[in-house]
Design a protein around this motif. Structure first.
Motif, PDB file in Angstrom:
ATOM      1  N   PRO A  21       3.696  19.229 -61.789  1.00 33.39           N
ATOM      2  CA  PRO A  21       3.723  20.297 -60.777  1.00 33.39           C
ATOM      3  C   PRO A  21       3.718  21.687 -61.398  1.00 33.39           C
ATOM      4  CG  PRO A  21       5.280  18.554 -60.230  1.00 33.39           C
ATOM      5  CD  PRO A  21       4.763  18.250 -61.601  1.00 33.39           C
ATOM      6  N   GLU A  22       4.216  21.840 -62.592  1.00 23.57           N
ATOM      7  CA  GLU A  22       4.240  23.144 -63.255  1.00 23.57           C
ATOM      8  C   GLU A  22       2.902  23.492 -63.908  1.00 23.57           C
ATOM      9  OE1 GLU A  22       6.263  20.651 -64.085  1.00 23.57           O
ATOM     10  OE2 GLU A  22       8.128  21.193 -63.056  1.00 23.57           O
ATOM     11  N   GLY A  23       1.909  22.623 -63.754  1.00 21.85           N
ATOM     12  CA  GLY A  23       0.607  22.867 -64.364  1.00 21.85           C
ATOM     13  C   GLY A  23       0.549  22.505 -65.832  1.00 21.85           C
ATOM     14  N   GLU A  62      -2.847  13.334 -71.241  1.00 23.48           N
ATOM     15  CA  GLU A  62      -3.810  14.072 -70.436  1.00 23.48           C
ATOM     16  C   GLU A  62      -4.599  15.063 -71.288  1.00 23.48           C
ATOM     17  OE1 GLU A  62      -1.412  14.131 -66.163  1.00 23.48           O
ATOM     18  OE2 GLU A  62      -0.933  15.607 -67.727  1.00 23.48           O
ATOM     19  N   LEU A  63      -3.908  15.730 -72.176  1.00 26.45           N
ATOM     20  CA  LEU A  63      -4.595  16.688 -73.052  1.00 26.45           C
ATOM     21  C   LEU A  63      -5.599  15.982 -73.949  1.00 26.45           C
ATOM     22  CD1 LEU A  63      -4.962  19.519 -74.192  1.00 26.45           C
ATOM     23  CD2 LEU A  63      -2.979  19.123 -75.691  1.00 26.45           C
ATOM     24  N   ALA A  64      -5.190  14.847 -74.482  1.00 29.75           N
ATOM     25  CA  ALA A  64      -6.090  14.084 -75.346  1.00 29.75           C
ATOM     26  C   ALA A  64      -7.321  13.619 -74.581  1.00 29.75           C
ATOM     27  CB  ALA A  64      -5.347  12.894 -75.947  1.00 29.75           C
ATOM     28  N   GLU A  65      -7.117  13.157 -73.362  1.00 21.52           N
ATOM     29  CA  GLU A  65      -8.239  12.657 -72.567  1.00 21.52           C
ATOM     30  C   GLU A  65      -9.222  13.771 -72.244  1.00 21.52           C
ATOM     31  OE1 GLU A  65      -9.091  10.286 -68.345  1.00 21.52           O
ATOM     32  OE2 GLU A  65      -7.047  10.788 -68.967  1.00 21.52           O
ATOM     33  N   ARG A  66      -8.723  14.932 -71.835  1.00 22.21           N
ATOM     34  CA  ARG A  66      -9.599  16.039 -71.468  1.00 22.21           C
ATOM     35  C   ARG A  66     -10.363  16.584 -72.688  1.00 22.21           C
ATOM     36  NH1 ARG A  66      -6.912  19.773 -66.749  1.00 22.21           N
ATOM     37  NH2 ARG A  66      -6.094  18.060 -65.452  1.00 22.21           N
ATOM     38  N   ALA A  67      -9.733  16.534 -73.841  1.00 18.68           N
ATOM     39  CA  ALA A  67     -10.382  17.048 -75.059  1.00 18.68           C
ATOM     40  C   ALA A  67     -11.274  16.007 -75.719  1.00 18.68           C
ATOM     41  CB  ALA A  67      -9.320  17.515 -76.054  1.00 18.68           C
ATOM     42  N   GLY A  68     -11.166  14.750 -75.282  1.00 17.46           N
ATOM     43  CA  GLY A  68     -11.976  13.695 -75.876  1.00 17.46           C
ATOM     44  C   GLY A  68     -11.509  13.281 -77.254  1.00 17.46           C
ATOM     45  N   VAL A  69     -10.179  13.346 -77.473  1.00 21.39           N
ATOM     46  CA  VAL A  69      -9.607  12.933 -78.757  1.00 21.39           C
ATOM     47  C   VAL A  69      -8.519  11.903 -78.493  1.00 21.39           C
ATOM     48  CG1 VAL A  69     -10.123  15.168 -79.827  1.00 21.39           C
ATOM     49  CG2 VAL A  69      -7.881  14.795 -78.766  1.00 21.39           C
ATOM     50  N   THR A  70      -7.961  11.402 -79.545  1.00 20.39           N
ATOM     51  CA  THR A  70      -6.879  10.426 -79.412  1.00 20.39           C
ATOM     52  C   THR A  70      -5.534  11.142 -79.318  1.00 20.39           C
ATOM     53  OG1 THR A  70      -6.539  10.235 -81.797  1.00 20.39           O
ATOM     54  CG2 THR A  70      -8.191   8.784 -80.813  1.00 20.39           C
ATOM     55  N   PRO A  91       1.084  24.288 -80.298  1.00 24.14           N
ATOM     56  CA  PRO A  91       2.483  24.311 -79.832  1.00 24.14           C
ATOM     57  C   PRO A  91       2.634  23.681 -78.446  1.00 24.14           C
ATOM     58  CG  PRO A  91       1.760  26.468 -80.615  1.00 24.14           C
ATOM     59  CD  PRO A  91       0.529  25.634 -80.462  1.00 24.14           C
ATOM     60  N   GLU A  92       3.693  22.969 -78.277  1.00 16.49           N
ATOM     61  CA  GLU A  92       4.030  22.401 -76.968  1.00 16.49           C
ATOM     62  C   GLU A  92       4.859  23.418 -76.203  1.00 16.49           C
ATOM     63  OE1 GLU A  92       7.746  19.620 -78.053  1.00 16.49           O
ATOM     64  OE2 GLU A  92       5.895  19.229 -79.171  1.00 16.49           O
ATOM     65  N   VAL A  93       4.712  23.389 -74.889  1.00 13.46           N
ATOM     66  CA  VAL A  93       5.461  24.329 -74.047  1.00 13.46           C
ATOM     67  C   VAL A  93       6.881  23.832 -73.817  1.00 13.46           C
ATOM     68  CG1 VAL A  93       5.592  25.394 -71.759  1.00 13.46           C
ATOM     69  CG2 VAL A  93       3.390  25.220 -72.952  1.00 13.46           C
ATOM     70  N   SER A  94       6.999  22.531 -73.571  1.00 14.79           N
ATOM     71  CA  SER A  94       8.318  21.962 -73.279  1.00 14.79           C
ATOM     72  C   SER A  94       8.265  20.457 -73.503  1.00 14.79           C
ATOM     73  CB  SER A  94       8.730  22.268 -71.832  1.00 14.79           C
ATOM     74  OG  SER A  94       7.822  21.630 -70.937  1.00 14.79           O
ATOM     75  N   ARG A  95       9.400  19.840 -73.199  1.00 14.22           N
ATOM     76  CA  ARG A  95       9.506  18.378 -73.240  1.00 14.22           C
ATOM     77  C   ARG A  95      10.008  17.884 -71.890  1.00 14.22           C
ATOM     78  NH1 ARG A  95       9.298  15.281 -78.523  1.00 14.22           N
ATOM     79  NH2 ARG A  95       8.400  16.836 -79.929  1.00 14.22           N
ATOM     80  N   SER A  96       9.550  16.705 -71.504  1.00 14.43           N
ATOM     81  CA  SER A  96      10.018  16.107 -70.247  1.00 14.43           C
ATOM     82  C   SER A  96      11.440  15.596 -70.440  1.00 14.43           C
ATOM     83  CB  SER A  96       9.096  14.963 -69.833  1.00 14.43           C
ATOM     84  OG  SER A  96       9.214  13.885 -70.756  1.00 14.43           O
ATOM     85  N   GLY A  97      12.021  15.135 -69.327  1.00 17.20           N
ATOM     86  CA  GLY A  97      13.360  14.585 -69.430  1.00 17.20           C
ATOM     87  C   GLY A  97      13.421  13.403 -70.369  1.00 17.20           C
ATOM     88  N   HIS A 126       9.045  13.611 -73.664  1.00 13.18           N
ATOM     89  CA  HIS A 126       7.598  13.634 -73.887  1.00 13.18           C
ATOM     90  C   HIS A 126       7.082  15.075 -73.942  1.00 13.18           C
ATOM     91  CE1 HIS A 126       7.498   9.327 -73.342  1.00 13.18           C
ATOM     92  NE2 HIS A 126       8.095   9.436 -72.148  1.00 13.18           N
ATOM     93  N   ARG A 127       6.093  15.303 -74.781  1.00 14.05           N
ATOM     94  CA  ARG A 127       5.552  16.648 -74.988  1.00 14.05           C
ATOM     95  C   ARG A 127       4.779  17.110 -73.755  1.00 14.05           C
ATOM     96  NH1 ARG A 127       4.406  16.842 -81.336  1.00 14.05           N
ATOM     97  NH2 ARG A 127       5.201  14.798 -81.892  1.00 14.05           N
ATOM     98  N   ARG A 128       4.881  18.406 -73.486  1.00 12.08           N
ATOM     99  CA  ARG A 128       4.134  19.025 -72.400  1.00 12.08           C
ATOM    100  C   ARG A 128       3.397  20.262 -72.965  1.00 12.08           C
ATOM    101  NH1 ARG A 128       4.698  14.885 -70.361  1.00 12.08           N
ATOM    102  NH2 ARG A 128       5.769  14.325 -68.408  1.00 12.08           N
ATOM    103  N   TYR A 129       2.124  20.417 -72.531  1.00  8.59           N
ATOM    104  CA  TYR A 129       1.296  21.512 -73.026  1.00  8.59           C
ATOM    105  C   TYR A 129       0.779  22.341 -71.860  1.00  8.59           C
ATOM    106  CZ  TYR A 129       1.239  18.613 -77.216  1.00  8.59           C
ATOM    107  OH  TYR A 129       1.607  17.855 -78.310  1.00  8.59           O
ATOM    108  N   GLY A 130       0.609  23.650 -72.111  1.00  8.56           N
ATOM    109  CA  GLY A 130       0.061  24.527 -71.100  1.00  8.56           C
ATOM    110  C   GLY A 130      -1.448  24.381 -70.987  1.00  8.56           C
TER     111      GLY A 130
END
Length: 311
Positions: A3-5, A11-19, A33-39, A42-46
């Protein structure tokens, strides 16, 4: 997408076509750099991470090492500055790599196509030369051969003429010629070797700068004679050659001096040096003769002149 975008690593790997492994690798290096971590940790990216990851992949595809990629990303402007410097450096590296490959290709052809009985020698010669070939050994050879009192100006001029540059796209014959030059330049020369004092050294009472300045004038005149196919003979080139030797020793140009000089040069003749100049001609084919060829022409002209005077 959360929800925070934000994007998960998958998801990042899939959109970029990498592993996912690739994303984690660049993240761990600090490039992504990662923006945050989930509860659950897990890594979260902007959203901007996708363009950044694509830029990283593009830079890496160009062969830029990770430290250079990091500098480009840190600068923030992908079109100037660090990127230009990194690309220039990579182009220089590629030029060196391509020169090494061209040398290796010609060396492989040289060994493959030679008679079986010559293969071991050629392998030894070629194996002693770096890729791409370096002229450092040839330069050391001439620095040790030239008079110690020679000025740095003349030393540099002589090295420019005496140390041939390896061809950008060598033939097998040129690879062999350079390898043989390298063997000459690195061959041991014991203190008692009769070749040692003959390596273009001058008398103790000789002023080397005066000698070599005069010799270059004589060589320029004689080179013109060689280009026209003129046989060694009397003339301005020979007179300039003898004058250079005489003036450097504070002596007049007389028949007696010419006889003495002819004897000195004949004794100093070195087949190894003659071979060096012959091989240099293979590496630098041009209408201009090598210094060695010009010197031999003048030496022959002097010998003929002395013989005529004696007869």
């Amino acid at each position: 997408m959360s929800p925070e975008g934000l994007l998960s690593i998958g998801e990042l790997a899939e959109r970029a076509g990498v592993t996912v492994k690739t994303v984690r690798f660049y993240s761990d290096l600090g490039l992504l750099p990662e923006v945050s971590r989930s509860g659950g940790g897990h890594r979260r990216y902007g959203p901007e991470a996708l363009d950044r990851l694509r830029l990283i992949r593009s830079l890496r595809a160009l062969g830029l090492p990770v430290p250079e990629v990091s500098r480009v990303l840190d600068e923030g402007d992908g079109l100037t500055g660090s990127l230009e410097n990194a690309l220039d450096a990579r182009l220089r590296e590629l030029g060196s790599e391509m020169a090494a490959l061209r040398w290796r290709e010609a060396a492989l052809q040289l060994v493959r196509d030679c008679p079986a009985g010559e293969r071991a020698e050629r392998l030894r010669l070629v194996g002693a030369v770096s890729e791409p070939p370096s002229t450092a050994a040839l330069a050391r050879f001439w620095r040790g051969a030239l008079p110690a009192r020679l000025s740095s100006r003349l030393r540099s001029v002589i090295l420019d003429h005496a140390v041939p540059r390896p061809p950008v796209d060598p033939t097998p014959a040129q690879v062999l010629a350079f390898a043989r030059l390298h063997a000459i330049a690195t061959a041991p020369c014991p203190a008692g070797d009769p070749r040692r004092p003959a390596r273009h050294r001058t008398d103790a009472d000789c002023r080397p700068d005066v000698l070599y300045d005069g010799l270059f004038d004589a060589y320029s005149l004689a080179a013109a004679d060689l280009r026209t196919g003129r046989t060694p003979d009397r003339g301005q080139a020979l007179d300039c050659f003898v004058t250079a030797h005489a003036t450097a020793r504070d002596l007049p140009d007389t028949p007696a001096f010419r006889r003495r000089l002819d004897t000195l040069l004949t004794r100093a003749a070195d087949p190894m040096i003659d071979r060096y100049w012959e091989l240099t001609g293979v590496l630098t084919p041009s209408p201009d003769p090598t210094l060695g060829a010009v010197h031999e022409w003048l030496r022959s002209a002097l010998s003929d002149d002395v013989a005529r005077a004696a007869g």
